[in-house]
Design a protein around this motif. Structure first.
Motif, PDB file in Angstrom:
ATOM      1  N   ASN A  50       0.891  -1.157  -0.092  1.00 61.53           N
ATOM      2  CA  ASN A  50      -0.162  -0.107   0.108  1.00 61.53           C
ATOM      3  C   ASN A  50       0.899   1.295  -0.087  1.00 61.53           C
ATOM      4  N   ILE A  51       0.624   2.004  -0.785  1.00 58.53           N
ATOM      5  CA  ILE A  51       1.433   3.312  -1.020  1.00 58.53           C
ATOM      6  C   ILE A  51       0.582   4.601  -1.265  1.00 58.53           C
ATOM      7  N   SER A  52       1.139   5.491  -0.449  1.00 57.31           N
ATOM      8  CA  SER A  52       0.581   6.977  -0.836  1.00 57.31           C
ATOM      9  C   SER A  52       1.676   8.029  -0.618  1.00 57.31           C
ATOM     10  N   LEU A  53       1.344   9.164  -1.073  1.00 58.26           N
ATOM     11  CA  LEU A  53       2.429  10.271  -0.850  1.00 58.26           C
ATOM     12  C   LEU A  53       1.737  11.238   0.209  1.00 58.26           C
ATOM     13  N   ARG A  54       2.620  11.769   0.926  1.00 56.54           N
ATOM     14  CA  ARG A  54       2.373  13.032   1.666  1.00 56.54           C
ATOM     15  C   ARG A  54       3.277  14.121   1.524  1.00 56.54           C
ATOM     16  N   GLU A  67       5.198   3.330  -8.834  1.00 62.54           N
ATOM     17  CA  GLU A  67       4.022   3.951  -8.273  1.00 62.54           C
ATOM     18  C   GLU A  67       4.434   5.203  -7.700  1.00 62.54           C
ATOM     19  N   ILE A  68       5.397   5.624  -6.919  1.00 65.45           N
ATOM     20  CA  ILE A  68       5.821   6.720  -6.377  1.00 65.45           C
ATOM     21  C   ILE A  68       5.742   7.891  -7.298  1.00 65.45           C
ATOM     22  N   LYS A  69       6.340   7.447  -8.471  1.00 67.88           N
ATOM     23  CA  LYS A  69       6.558   8.383  -9.558  1.00 67.88           C
ATOM     24  C   LYS A  69       5.243   8.590 -10.395  1.00 67.88           C
ATOM     25  N   GLU A 112       3.505  12.668 -10.287  1.00 67.62           N
ATOM     26  CA  GLU A 112       3.220  13.404 -11.402  1.00 67.62           C
ATOM     27  C   GLU A 112       1.636  13.843 -11.214  1.00 67.62           C
ATOM     28  N   ILE A 113       0.840  12.774 -10.892  1.00 62.77           N
ATOM     29  CA  ILE A 113      -0.498  13.289 -10.825  1.00 62.77           C
ATOM     30  C   ILE A 113      -0.772  14.524  -9.789  1.00 62.77           C
ATOM     31  N   LEU A 114       0.011  14.275  -8.485  1.00 60.27           N
ATOM     32  CA  LEU A 114      -0.134  15.220  -7.671  1.00 60.27           C
ATOM     33  C   LEU A 114       0.274  16.774  -8.160  1.00 60.27           C
ATOM     34  N   GLU A 115       1.417  16.507  -8.580  1.00 63.76           N
ATOM     35  CA  GLU A 115       1.921  17.668  -9.356  1.00 63.76           C
ATOM     36  C   GLU A 115       1.345  18.604 -10.154  1.00 63.76           C
ATOM     37  N   SER A 116       0.510  17.658 -10.980  1.00 64.07           N
ATOM     38  CA  SER A 116      -0.166  18.313 -11.955  1.00 64.07           C
ATOM     39  C   SER A 116      -1.702  18.791 -11.627  1.00 64.07           C
ATOM     40  N   GLY A 117      -1.665  18.911 -10.223  1.00 63.86           N
ATOM     41  CA  GLY A 117      -2.919  19.242  -9.519  1.00 63.86           C
ATOM     42  C   GLY A 117      -4.047  18.008  -9.464  1.00 63.86           C
ATOM     43  N   GLY A 118      -4.023  16.861 -10.114  1.00 63.76           N
ATOM     44  CA  GLY A 118      -4.879  15.885 -10.030  1.00 63.76           C
ATOM     45  C   GLY A 118      -5.073  15.122  -8.793  1.00 63.76           C
ATOM     46  N   GLU A 119      -5.923  14.045  -8.648  1.00 63.04           N
ATOM     47  CA  GLU A 119      -6.155  13.590  -7.290  1.00 63.04           C
ATOM     48  C   GLU A 119      -5.932  12.014  -7.539  1.00 63.04           C
ATOM     49  N   ILE A 120      -5.381  11.301  -6.311  1.00 65.15           N
ATOM     50  CA  ILE A 120      -5.095   9.887  -6.567  1.00 65.15           C
ATOM     51  C   ILE A 120      -6.353   9.075  -6.397  1.00 65.15           C
TER      52      ILE A 120
END
Ligand code: ADP
Ligand code: MG
Ligand code: ZN
Length: 478
Positions: A193-197, A226-228, A232-240
């Motif tokens: 299980n992986i998420s970024l904060r 998956e980290i990458k 990329e999603i978060l940096e472009s303003g998207g949501e996981i």
């Protein structure tokens, strides 16, 4: 700056003789659907009975992972429909699992860290689906095999730490001798299980769950990917999106499999066919006694008792079989450093080359030590010893026989060496002169010539000594 947050779920098949709740054999590789009975097929009227050995193994693991054993625990039904699940529910544990709140110490990139174990619970495995082009087959031999679920807290912060956790965990599990821990056979499986904060913020991000990794390296690779992807999603303003994703080892990517189910989707409830269990202190104590000295402790002892480096001690204690072998050798020949060197260089090189594990090595401790003694007694030199070891590993024969048959004994008689040295001096006036003029290299050349003449069966240091003694005289006489 995003920080990865990782939690791992390991499923471990316990190698009991029979399944978790029936008397069917627990065996991998049998003809499909031959190890089944009304209980593990979920036929009406059949009743499960917990396998005592499965419980004992589970407790051993929980205790070794420093978990608190719940005094009262029970089994629950996890309901879902899938063809590999004959009862349409899995016997598992929900709110009162066997054990909780443990930890293990790991070493990653030179740093020690404690990883919390959220829970260790006992459940049963499902059957196996075999997909062909037009239809799928189901094999229930695996249905009902005892399975441990070992879940960490979300406290792992890099793919490398995840890798270190898995290696350490596997080593502990192997010491306990409760499972083959073979990822290829599926007796050890891992979901990540992986998420970024952002930074060290309290709030955890939305996670994805990765499945379908069949080696620890694959777990590390999948996490890196998956980290990458998430960054990329978060940096472009998207949501996981919270979902389960499958690792594709060939393409080295993860792809979406399904959106995440919630616990209430499984309609968990206590299994009315199984009693509520109570863990008696006396029983737990008897389980505690069966736990051997574990790898970390053993490694520290190896460093103290045998003066090994932390690295060597770590390598030697990773596998119980190897550590036991090392200690058997020490009893026969109390030279830890020498034994450690041979094991970690020559023998490891051989294992790597043949792609076999230490467990399948064909080398009795007595035979190995005899070789080291021949070396110590200067019957053979170090290079010959390496050569002999090879033959021993390939053929299982003993050192003395090989040395005798191939006539590898060192030329130890001084007269023999003297003769050869004199001959080399006579036939190499140039290098001899060079040496007399102070060129040390020329002496090395002469040593080489003597070694060649003796087919490597002289002790180079001794040859050097004899050459030094003889050259001034030889020089003057020439
Ligand atoms: P689920 O209900 O999806 O199975 P759990 O809360 O049971 O999730 O946790 C499963 C695993 O996921 C545990 O190892 C846990 O540490 C980890 N985990 C939970 N939340 C997160 C998160 N936000 N990021 C990364 N890992 C997490
Ligand atoms: Mg889960
Ligand atoms: Zn059965």
């Amino acid at each position: 700056m995003y920080e990865p947050v990782i939690g791992l779920e390991v499923h471990l098949q316990l190698k009991t003789k029979t399944k978790a709740f029936c008397g069917c054999a627990n065996y991998f590789g049998e003809k499909p659907n031959t190890l089944v009975c009304p209980v593990c097929l979920g036929l009406p009227g059949s009743l499960p009975v917990l396998n005592q050995k499965a419980l004992e193994y589970a407790l051993k693991v929980a205790l070794a992972l420093n978990c608190k054993i719940n005094r009262v625990f029970k089994f629950d039904r996890k309901n879902y429909y899938y063809p590999d699940l004959p009862k349409n529910y899995q016997i598992s544990q929900y709110d009162l699992p066997l054990s909780q709140n443990g930890y293990i110490d790991i070493e990653s990139e030179g740093k020690s860290k404690q990883i919390g174990i959220r829970r260790v619970h006992l459940e049963e495995d499902a059957g196996k689906l075999i997909h062909t082009e037009n239809y799928s087959l189901v094999d229930y031999n695996r249905a009902g095999v005892p399975l441990l679920e070992i879940v960490t807290e979300p406290e792992i912060n890099s793919p490398q730490e995840a890798y270190a956790y898995l290696t350490t965990l596997k080593s502990i599990l192997e010491y306990l001798e409760v499972s083959d821990c073979d990822m290829e056979k599926g007796s050890l499986r891992c979901d990540a299980n992986i998420s970024l904060r952002i930074g060290k913020s309290e709030k955890l991000g939305v996670k994805t769950e990765l499945k379908n990794m069949n080696s620890f390296k694959a777990v590390r690779d999948a996490l890196n990917f998956e980290i990458k992807r998430q960054r990329e999603i978060l940096e472009s303003g998207g949501e996981i999106v919270q979902e389960t994703r499958l690792w594709d080892a060939e393409k080295e990517i993860t792809t979406s499999m399904r959106s995440k189910e919630e616990a209430h989707d499984y309609r968990y409830f206590p299994d009315p066919d199984l009693v509520i269990f109570t863990a008696e202190e006396e029983f737990l104590e008897s389980m505690r006694k069966t736990i051997p000295e574990l790898p970390r402790k053993r490694s520290l002892r190896f460093q103290q008792e045998y003066k090994l480096s932390p690295y060597d001690a770590g390598v030697l204690t990773q596998s119980k079989a190897l550590a036991d072998y090392f200690e058997t050798c020490i009893k026969l020949y109390p030279h830890p450093k020498e034994i450690s060197n041979w094991l970690t260089t020559e023998i490891f090189a051989y294992l790597n080359e043949k792609k076999i594990s230490f467990e399948s090595l064909n080398l009795e401790a007595e035979k190995f030590i005899r070789l080291l003694k021949l070396l110590e007694l200067k019957q053979i030199n170090r290079n010959t010893a390496k050569e002999v070891l090879r033959v021993m590993l390939e053929t299982g024969r003993d050192a003395d026989t090989i040395v005798r048959e191939k006539n590898l004994f060192l030329i130890s008689s001084s007269a023999d060496i003297d003769n050869i040295v004199e001959e080399v001096i006579r036939t190499n006036p140039g290098p001899v002169n060079d040496y007399l003029k102070g060129k040390e290299n020329a002496l090395m050349f002469l040593v080489g010539q003597v070694m060649k003449q003796t087919q490597g069966k002289a002790e180079p240091l001794k040859v050097q000594e004899v050459l030094r003694k003889k050259i001034p005289k030889g020089g003057q006489n020439a």
